[in-house]
Design an enzyme around this catalytic site. Structure first.
Site, PDB file in Angstrom:
ATOM      1  N   LYS A   4      59.808  13.543 -10.050  1.00 53.68           N
ATOM      2  CA  LYS A   4      60.130  13.050  -8.559  1.00 53.68           C
ATOM      3  C   LYS A   4      59.287  12.316  -8.134  1.00 53.68           C
ATOM      4  O   LYS A   4      59.648  11.377  -7.736  1.00 53.68           O
ATOM      5  CB  LYS A   4      60.038  13.910  -7.030  1.00 53.68           C
ATOM      6  CG  LYS A   4      60.325  13.904  -5.712  1.00 53.68           C
ATOM      7  CD  LYS A   4      60.946  14.300  -4.809  1.00 53.68           C
ATOM      8  CE  LYS A   4      59.188  15.497  -4.635  1.00 53.68           C
ATOM      9  NZ  LYS A   4      58.293  14.879  -3.774  1.00 53.68           N
ATOM     10  N   ASN A   5      57.924  12.791  -8.482  1.00 52.30           N
ATOM     11  CA  ASN A   5      56.483  11.773  -8.089  1.00 52.30           C
ATOM     12  C   ASN A   5      56.364  11.066  -8.676  1.00 52.30           C
ATOM     13  O   ASN A   5      55.491   9.948  -7.662  1.00 52.30           O
ATOM     14  CB  ASN A   5      55.242  13.220  -7.344  1.00 52.30           C
ATOM     15  CG  ASN A   5      55.469  13.480  -6.348  1.00 52.30           C
ATOM     16  OD1 ASN A   5      56.855  13.364  -5.550  1.00 52.30           O
ATOM     17  ND2 ASN A   5      54.880  14.495  -6.044  1.00 52.30           N
TER      18      ASN A   5
ATOM     19  N   CYS B 129      54.005  14.578   9.253  1.00 55.51           N
ATOM     20  CA  CYS B 129      55.533  16.173   8.901  1.00 55.51           C
ATOM     21  C   CYS B 129      54.593  17.341   9.061  1.00 55.51           C
ATOM     22  O   CYS B 129      54.097  17.661   9.673  1.00 55.51           O
ATOM     23  CB  CYS B 129      55.675  15.552   7.214  1.00 55.51           C
ATOM     24  SG  CYS B 129      54.355  15.900   6.610  1.00 55.51           S
TER      25      CYS B 129
ATOM     26  N   ARG C 176      50.177  12.293   8.139  1.00 50.68           N
ATOM     27  CA  ARG C 176      49.885  11.174   5.969  1.00 50.68           C
ATOM     28  C   ARG C 176      49.664  10.507   6.816  1.00 50.68           C
ATOM     29  O   ARG C 176      50.427   9.174   6.899  1.00 50.68           O
ATOM     30  CB  ARG C 176      51.589  11.668   5.840  1.00 50.68           C
ATOM     31  CG  ARG C 176      52.658  13.337   6.090  1.00 50.68           C
ATOM     32  CD  ARG C 176      51.618  13.597   4.920  1.00 50.68           C
ATOM     33  NE  ARG C 176      51.329  13.322   3.809  1.00 50.68           N
ATOM     34  CZ  ARG C 176      52.860  13.931   2.302  1.00 50.68           C
ATOM     35  NH1 ARG C 176      53.277  14.669   3.266  1.00 50.68           N
ATOM     36  NH2 ARG C 176      52.750  13.291   1.588  1.00 50.68           N
TER      37      ARG C 176
ATOM     38  N   ASP D  82      51.038  21.465  -4.219  1.00 55.82           N
ATOM     39  CA  ASP D  82      52.402  20.859  -4.343  1.00 55.82           C
ATOM     40  C   ASP D  82      51.857  22.302  -4.963  1.00 55.82           C
ATOM     41  O   ASP D  82      53.802  23.224  -5.179  1.00 55.82           O
ATOM     42  CB  ASP D  82      53.384  20.223  -4.684  1.00 55.82           C
ATOM     43  CG  ASP D  82      53.064  19.084  -4.311  1.00 55.82           C
ATOM     44  OD1 ASP D  82      53.089  18.173  -4.956  1.00 55.82           O
ATOM     45  OD2 ASP D  82      52.473  18.855  -2.483  1.00 55.82           O
TER      46      ASP D  82
ATOM     47  N   ARG E  75      66.063  18.354  -1.213  1.00 51.24           N
ATOM     48  CA  ARG E  75      65.134  17.060  -1.639  1.00 51.24           C
ATOM     49  C   ARG E  75      64.486  16.291  -2.587  1.00 51.24           C
ATOM     50  O   ARG E  75      64.165  15.101  -3.615  1.00 51.24           O
ATOM     51  CB  ARG E  75      64.358  17.010  -0.516  1.00 51.24           C
ATOM     52  CG  ARG E  75      64.182  16.242   0.845  1.00 51.24           C
ATOM     53  CD  ARG E  75      63.389  15.951   1.741  1.00 51.24           C
ATOM     54  NE  ARG E  75      62.584  14.955   1.398  1.00 51.24           N
ATOM     55  CZ  ARG E  75      61.618  14.210   1.919  1.00 51.24           C
ATOM     56  NH1 ARG E  75      61.113  15.537   3.348  1.00 51.24           N
ATOM     57  NH2 ARG E  75      61.075  13.905   1.547  1.00 51.24           N
TER      58      ARG E  75
END
Ligand code: EPZ
Length: 434
Positions: free
Chosen positions: A22-23, A116, A121, A309, A401
């Site tokens: 994803k990243n 968030c 952020r 993460d 997500r």
């Protein structure tokens, strides 16, 4: 809203294929803004964040067609260079269009990302880097406007380290903008994450001249234009780690295929310290489970250290380990929402000043819990797989997500998990298996 219902205690078995990162995919899709040629991106995970990125790019004049894990793009117009607040507020990573737009079109407007649940952020480092290249940066009604000077951006040397160290997306944004700057740009204290390397490799395949990606010093020699690209995104190292934790906590010798063990050395080292060996054979990693993991200590830091993460998922494993573990969160000190929910499952975790102290317990017990961000949600699934009884996880849209068909793929490994309506009965797991 749907939730996950999990009957804990099942042993897992078999092999699970890792999806694309994803990243890596999020900033790589944004390079479609940097060429008038067609682009094909492969191994793109089919998840909410990438769907959002496609929508953002569409508002910026990029037409995309998505077949399975492959996306093709072409530029249909360049009139709009403002990323819409309604989309960027749902996905902070939308800020990664800033550098590509500034480099290619000379201007960009993106809403200032709010905070968030994992913490503030900020994007001060992004703006410092773009300003170093000569961009004029202004803030107006919550929007960041960046504009190149009349003569275009000029290469510069810029230090991009902040109080938490390097910044992944700031490195990406400055690297992209520098591709078209006149002269040479040197980014000092650049992020070294594999996703930054994948982006640089993709840009070089398009004709950019970037050296040193993966090291703290990246050098970009300006070029005039980029051609289209056919690019395959690297595997998702965070998803790989998530599945390894699921195998470890359920004492199951599952195999995670298609990953990059060399992207996970810090995680594999901590698992080894905990008594969980991971056998590697090419891009296949097989968990060698132990009866009960041992406690460990770690701090999350920029790559190649332990990734933030994977902090929530490792907390789940530590919650049933033998002894007292300590996790120090150096990237997002407030990122411990998962700990609060795991305590509802019987975990013994004390959090203060960016550090969690985890007294391992013999066994967790199922309970209703709530996901607060995608990694917290994934960690709660991991904990629930080992908990006695049933766990109901709400707000699973966070998980979706970042993890494609998460419950379906775990069910294929033998997990007793179902995606059900919020008010579904406890028997819904068995019903889903019928
Ligand atoms: C990327 O976010 C990842 N997202 C995050 O993954 C990941 O947690 C993070 O890197 C750290 O590894 C994507 O790649 C899309 P940073 P990014 O800039 O680039 C501070 C997930 O779960 N900072 O590397 O936004 C920042 O507050 C997500 O997949 C500044 O101070 O993170 C943080 O403390 C969550 N000023 C630290 O640096 C800035 O201008 C690292 O942030 C930028 C960041």
């Amino acid at each position: 809203m749907d939730c996950y219902l999990i009957d804990g205690g099942a042993k897992l078995s078999g092999t699970i294929q890792v999806n694309g990162s994803k990243n890596a995919a999020l900033p790589i899709l944004a390079v479609s803004l940097m060429t008038s040629g067609r682009c094909t991106f492969r191994n793109v995970p089919v998840i909410r964040d990438l769907q959002t990125q496609v929508k953002i790019l569409n508002t910026l004049g990029i037409e995309s067609t998505w077949h399975g894990h492959e996306i093709t793009t072409r530029v249909v117009d360049t009139y709009n260079s403002t990323a819409p607040y309604e989309l960027v507020k749902t996905m902070r990573a939308g800020v990664c269009v800033l550098g590509p737009l500034l480099g290619m079109r000379g201007q960009a407007t993106v809403s200032l990302p709010g905070g968030c649940v994992i913490g503030e952020r900020p994007i001060d480092l992004h703006l410092k880097g773009l300003a170093a290249l000569g961009a004029e940066v202004t803030l107006d009604q919550g929007n960041i406007h960046v504009k190149a000077p009349r003569g275009g951006l000029k290469g510069a040397t810029v230090y991009l380290g902040g109080k938490f160290g390097s910044s992944v997306l700031a490195t990406d944004n400055v690297m992209c903008a520098a591709v078209f700057a006149k002269g040479t740009t040197v980014i000092e204290c650049a992020a070294c994450e594999p996703e930054v390397v994948d982006l640089a490799d993709c840009l070089n395949a398009m004709g950019a001249r970037i050296e040193g990606a993966g090291s703290p010093r990246i050098t970009i020699h300006g070029v005039r234009r980029l051609k289209g690209v056919d690019w395959t995104v690297i595997p998702d190292r965070i998803e790989t780690a998530t599945f390894l934790m699921a195998g470890a906590i359920t004492r199951s010798p599952i195999t995670v295929a298609g990953g990059r063990p060399d992207h996970l050395l810090a995680v594999l080292d901590v698992l080894r310290q905990m008594g969980v060996e991971v056998k590697r054979s090419g891009n296949r990693m097989t968990v060698v489970p132990c009866e009960r993991p041992k406690a460990a200590e770690l701090a999350t830091l920029p790559y190649p250290a332990f990734p933030t993460d994977v902090q929530s998922p490792i907390l789940a494993l530590m919650s049933i380990a033998q002894g007292t573990s300590i996790v120090t969160e150096r990237i997002y000190p407030d990122r411990f929402m998962a700990a609060a929910e795991m305590k509802r499952l019987g975990a013994n975790i004390a959090v203060s000043n960016g550090q969690a102290v985890i007294q391992g317990v013999e066994r967790l017990s199922g309970a209703p819990v709530m996901a607060s961000d995608l990694r917290c949600g994934a960690a709660l699934v991991i904990a629930a797989l080992a908990a006695q009884g049933q766990t109901r996880i709400s707000r699973i849209y966070h998980v979706e997500r970042g993890y494609e068909r998460f419950e379906e793929r775990l069910r294929k490994l033998g997990a007793r998990i179902a995606r059900v309506a919020e008010d579904a009965p406890q028997s819904a797991v068995a019903a889903a298996e019928a």
